[in-house]
Design an enzyme around this catalytic site. Structure first.
Site: not given
Ligand code: NDP
Ligand code: 8X3
Length: 254
Positions: A35, A140, A153, A183-184, A188-189
């Site tokens: 974005r 994760s 996933y 992270p657990g 976020t989004e």
């Molecule tokens: P968000 O959805 O808030 O952020 C995800 C980010 O990834 C956005 O900035 C999005 O940007 C980017 N993204 C997704 N797909 C693409 C792509 N194809 N190319 C480039 N950028 C991409 O989620 P989180 O911050 O929570 O997640 C970040 C990471 O942490 C992920 O890997 C997630 O699996 C992991 N995680 C999250 C947890 C949670 O509970 N929130 C726990 C454990 C791990 P854009 O859409 O602008 O491309």
């Molecule tokens: C994100 C945490 O528990 O939704 O990786 O898989 S969980």
């Protein structure tokens, strides 16, 4: 001491919080995401608030050609990348294996696994040239235990764990640190994306407990990068106090 940090998925959640955290410590930031509007807004804010330089690189980590072309065009003064945070990722759906969508599976594998590989492969030559660097891969708790209807996933995050271990071994000879952060649940989004815009279902994920925030995770990520050069945190799991692992939660109240 501050240098350059490259963050994928910086338009939201952990990636955005990392951009703020590292910029607040004086790091110049290369920020990625798809974005463009969010990237340019973030860039302006960081430059004004922290007086650091910011380079925006909009690309989809799934697109091999775009990843390599964009990174090849990084201007010379930005090529001494100290820290790469492979954070871009997503979950799509929470479905039984037999009912899940192939399209969701492909997107998760292409983003969480192949995207991380492409970006790493494109950035590593810069670090190898400098004989130093730190790669942070965001895994994760889903990469530690598989849960029901988590199938692909969870598999993609198990792959991140395995890739991180392999990278660490193979990059030993280049003095490059590799840290996997797991992270657990963090609000976020992530869950809104997983449930495809269904905000009520997304909110229920965090019912009855206080989850991690993006800032909590960014603080821990930053800590792993702030240690002396001879110390590397290899693998780190962090959860909210009310979460024990992928299965066990104390949902008695926030
Ligand atoms: P968000 O959805 O808030 O952020 C995800 C980010 O990834 C956005 O900035 C999005 O940007 C980017 N993204 C997704 N797909 C693409 C792509 N194809 N190319 C480039 N950028 C991409 O989620 P989180 O911050 O929570 O997640 C970040 C990471 O942490 C992920 O890997 C997630 O699996 C992991 N995680 C999250 C947890 C949670 O509970 N929130 C726990 C454990 C791990 P854009 O859409 O602008 O491309
Ligand atoms: C994100 C945490 O528990 O939704 O990786 O898989 S969980």
């Amino acid at each position: 001491m501050p240098g350059i940090v490259f963050i994928t998925g910086a338009t939201s959640g952990f990636g955005k919080a990392c951009a703020f955290k590292f910029a607040s410590h004086g790091y110049d930031c290369i920020i990625n995401g798809r974005r463009k509007d969010r990237l340019s807004e973030l860039s302006n804010t960081l430059e004004k608030k922290y007086n650091v330089a910011v380079l925006t690189l909009a690309f989809d980590v799934q697109n091999q050609k775009d990843v390599f072309q964009s990174i090849a065009q990084i201007p010379q003064q930005w090529q001494k990348i100290d820290i790469l945070i492979n954070n871009a990722g997503l979950a799509l759906g929470r479905d039984y294996f037999d009912e899940a969508s192939l399209e969701d599976w492909n997107t998760m594998i292409d983003t969480n696994v192949k995207g991380l590989l492409y970006v790493s492969k494109a950035i590593l030559p810069f670090m190898i040239k400098e004989k130093k660097g730190h790669v942070i891969n965001i895994g994760s708790t889903a990469g530690k235990e598989v849960y029901e209807r988590g199938n692909v996933y969870c598999a993609s995050k198990h792959a991140v764990a395995a890739i991180s271990e392999s990278m660490r071994i193979d990059l030993l000879r280049h003095h490059i640190k590799v840290t996997a952060i797991h992270p657990g649940a963090a609000e976020t989004e992530f869950s809104i994306v997983r449930f495809k815009g269904d905000e009520d279902t997304a909110a229920k994920v965090y019912d009855g407990f206080k989850p991690l925030s993006a800032e909590d995770v960014a603080d821990v990520i930053y800590y792993t990068t702030s240690l002396p050069p001879h110390i590397c945190i290899n693998d780190l799991v962090l959860t909210a106090t009310q979460q024990g692992n992928s299965f066990y939660f104390n949902r008695s109240g926030k």
